[in-house]
Every structure is written in C-alpha cells, then in structure tokens.
Design a protein around this motif. Structure first.
Motif, PDB file in Angstrom:
ATOM      1  N   VAL A 102       0.837  -1.205   0.000  1.00 12.98           N
ATOM      2  CA  VAL A 102       0.000   0.000   0.000  1.00 12.98           C
ATOM      3  C   VAL A 102       0.869   1.251   0.000  1.00 12.98           C
ATOM      4  O   VAL A 102       0.635   2.191  -0.765  1.00 12.98           O
ATOM      5  CB  VAL A 102      -0.949  -0.007   1.216  1.00 12.98           C
ATOM      6  N   LEU A 171      -8.163   1.414  -3.680  1.00 15.41           N
ATOM      7  CA  LEU A 171      -6.887   2.053  -3.360  1.00 15.41           C
ATOM      8  C   LEU A 171      -6.386   2.924  -4.507  1.00 15.41           C
ATOM      9  O   LEU A 171      -5.890   4.040  -4.285  1.00 15.41           O
ATOM     10  CB  LEU A 171      -5.840   0.987  -3.031  1.00 15.41           C
ATOM     11  N   VAL A 199      -1.701   6.607   3.629  1.00 14.25           N
ATOM     12  CA  VAL A 199      -1.469   5.197   3.967  1.00 14.25           C
ATOM     13  C   VAL A 199      -2.142   4.853   5.290  1.00 14.25           C
ATOM     14  O   VAL A 199      -2.767   3.783   5.429  1.00 14.25           O
ATOM     15  CB  VAL A 199       0.038   4.882   4.037  1.00 14.25           C
ATOM     16  N   PHE A 202      -5.802   4.303   4.661  1.00 14.65           N
ATOM     17  CA  PHE A 202      -6.045   3.044   3.965  1.00 14.65           C
ATOM     18  C   PHE A 202      -5.817   1.841   4.879  1.00 14.65           C
ATOM     19  O   PHE A 202      -6.602   0.905   4.888  1.00 14.65           O
ATOM     20  CB  PHE A 202      -5.121   2.913   2.740  1.00 14.65           C
ATOM     21  N   TRP A 203      -4.689   1.882   5.592  1.00 17.34           N
ATOM     22  CA  TRP A 203      -4.313   0.696   6.355  1.00 17.34           C
ATOM     23  C   TRP A 203      -5.264   0.421   7.494  1.00 17.34           C
ATOM     24  O   TRP A 203      -5.511  -0.739   7.870  1.00 17.34           O
ATOM     25  CB  TRP A 203      -2.876   0.829   6.864  1.00 17.34           C
TER      26      TRP A 203
END
Length: 210
Positions: A102, A171, A199, A202-203
């Motif tokens: 990612v 993503l 990030v 997203f994570w």
C-alpha cells in the motif's frame, strides 16, 4: 543512400539509418512541444500551428508525423499513462507484505502527480477530450492495469482474490484523488507526510480485511 556536400565541399553519405534517426529526433521534438502546448492550453485550446511553431517545424512536417491533433495528443497522453503504470509496477516489484504494498503504491501515485510540475497529471486527468472516446478508453485501461498490479500483490500477500481486487480498485481511485488534492492545494505539506496520512487511512481499513 544520399550524397550531400558539407561546408568544405566534402562528400557526406546520408544512409537510410541516418534519415530514420533524424526523423525520430524530429518526432521527439514535436512530442515535447505538443506536451507543453497541451499542458498550457488544454486539448481544445491547443492548435497544430502553435505546436509547429514551438517545435520549429513546418505544418506539413508536423502532419507528416501525426495525422492530426487527436493523434498527437494520444501519443503524448500514452507516454504519461505508460509512466504512471510503470511507476506502480516498479514500486511493487520489491515489496513484501500488504502494508508495504500500500505504501509503495500510494507513493508512486504522488510521485506521478508531482512529476514535471504536474504535466502528466494535467494531461491524464484534467484535459477532457469529450469527442474522442479512445482517449477516455486509454485512461480507463491504464487505471485498470494499475489496479490489477496492486490486486495481484495483495492476493500474493494473503488476501483472498475477490477482496484483493475490490480493495485494489478502491486504493487506486482513492490514491489518485488524494494525490490530486495535495497537488491542487499547492503541496501544503511535504509529500512524505501526505503519503503517510493517506497510507494510515487506507491501512486502518485494510487491516480488518482478510
């Protein structure tokens, strides 16, 4: 083979390879000039005449290389699309683990948007050519290829294939929007901080998906 005379009257043999190399160099000059004109004025505001002036070639020479403005724009666009996809591919080549995947993918998008002071980003995403479906198809195909690359890495990292592909498209789309916002806002924070923020968002979501 063609024989020409230099300033000192010496014979110089021009081979087919020489002519081909000269043509290739001229084509590159035209493409560079076209990129600048398209970035400055957009597709509709650009003219073949201005491109020929910037490239310092005549319009007949310009049309000898490209059939028209759409052909020239598509050539410039495809180079940036290839660069975008290549950036994602290179970023993922040496990664291991979902979080690293990612991060490298997000960073590659930010790098693409930031490259050439936003020239590629402008041409790919901010220059509509509504009368030419093939242009939109090129962009869609490149974004799909980026998602396929990310999805394959998530799959390899242990995510099931359906979730990997669904997450990859999310993503790619979200990275694109986050990078665009950062650039359009005038790069208000360092790029690494913008990448870290994206990030982290997203994570937080991805870490709960198996």
């Amino acid at each position: 083979m063609t024989v020409t005379r230099g300033e000192a009257g010496n014979a110089h043999f021009v081979t087919r390879a020489d002519r081909g190399a000269a043509r290739a160099r001229r084509r590159e000059v035209v493409i560079g000039a076209a990129r600048d004109v398209f970035v400055d004025h957009g597709f509709h505001g650009a003219s073949m005449e201005e491109i020929s002036i910037r490239a310092q070639v005549s319009k007949p020479v310009l049309y000898n290389h490209f059939t028209g403005k759409v052909d020239l724009y598509s050539t410039v666009l495809q180079r940036y699309l290839d660069r975008m996809v290549g950036g994602i591919r290179d970023a993922l080549r040496t990664t291991t683990g979902s979080e690293n995947t990612v991060r490298r993918m997000v960073a590659a998008y930010f790098d693409f948007v930031d490259e050439d002071n936003g020239a590629g980003y402008t041409l790919v995403f901010d220059t509509p050519v509504p009368s030419e479906p093939s242009v939109e198809a090129r962009v869609r195909r490149a974004m799909t290829e980026c998602a396929a690359l990310v999805g394959a890495e998530l799959d390899a990292a242990g995510m099931d294939p359906y979730h990997a592909r669904a997450c990859a498209f999310g993503l790619v789309g979200a990275s694109h929007l986050a990078a665009r916002y950062w650039f359009d806002a005038g790069r208000p924070i360092p790029k690494i901080d913008a990448v870290d923020t994206t990030v982290a968002l997203f994570w937080t979501g991805l870490s709960g998906i198996g």
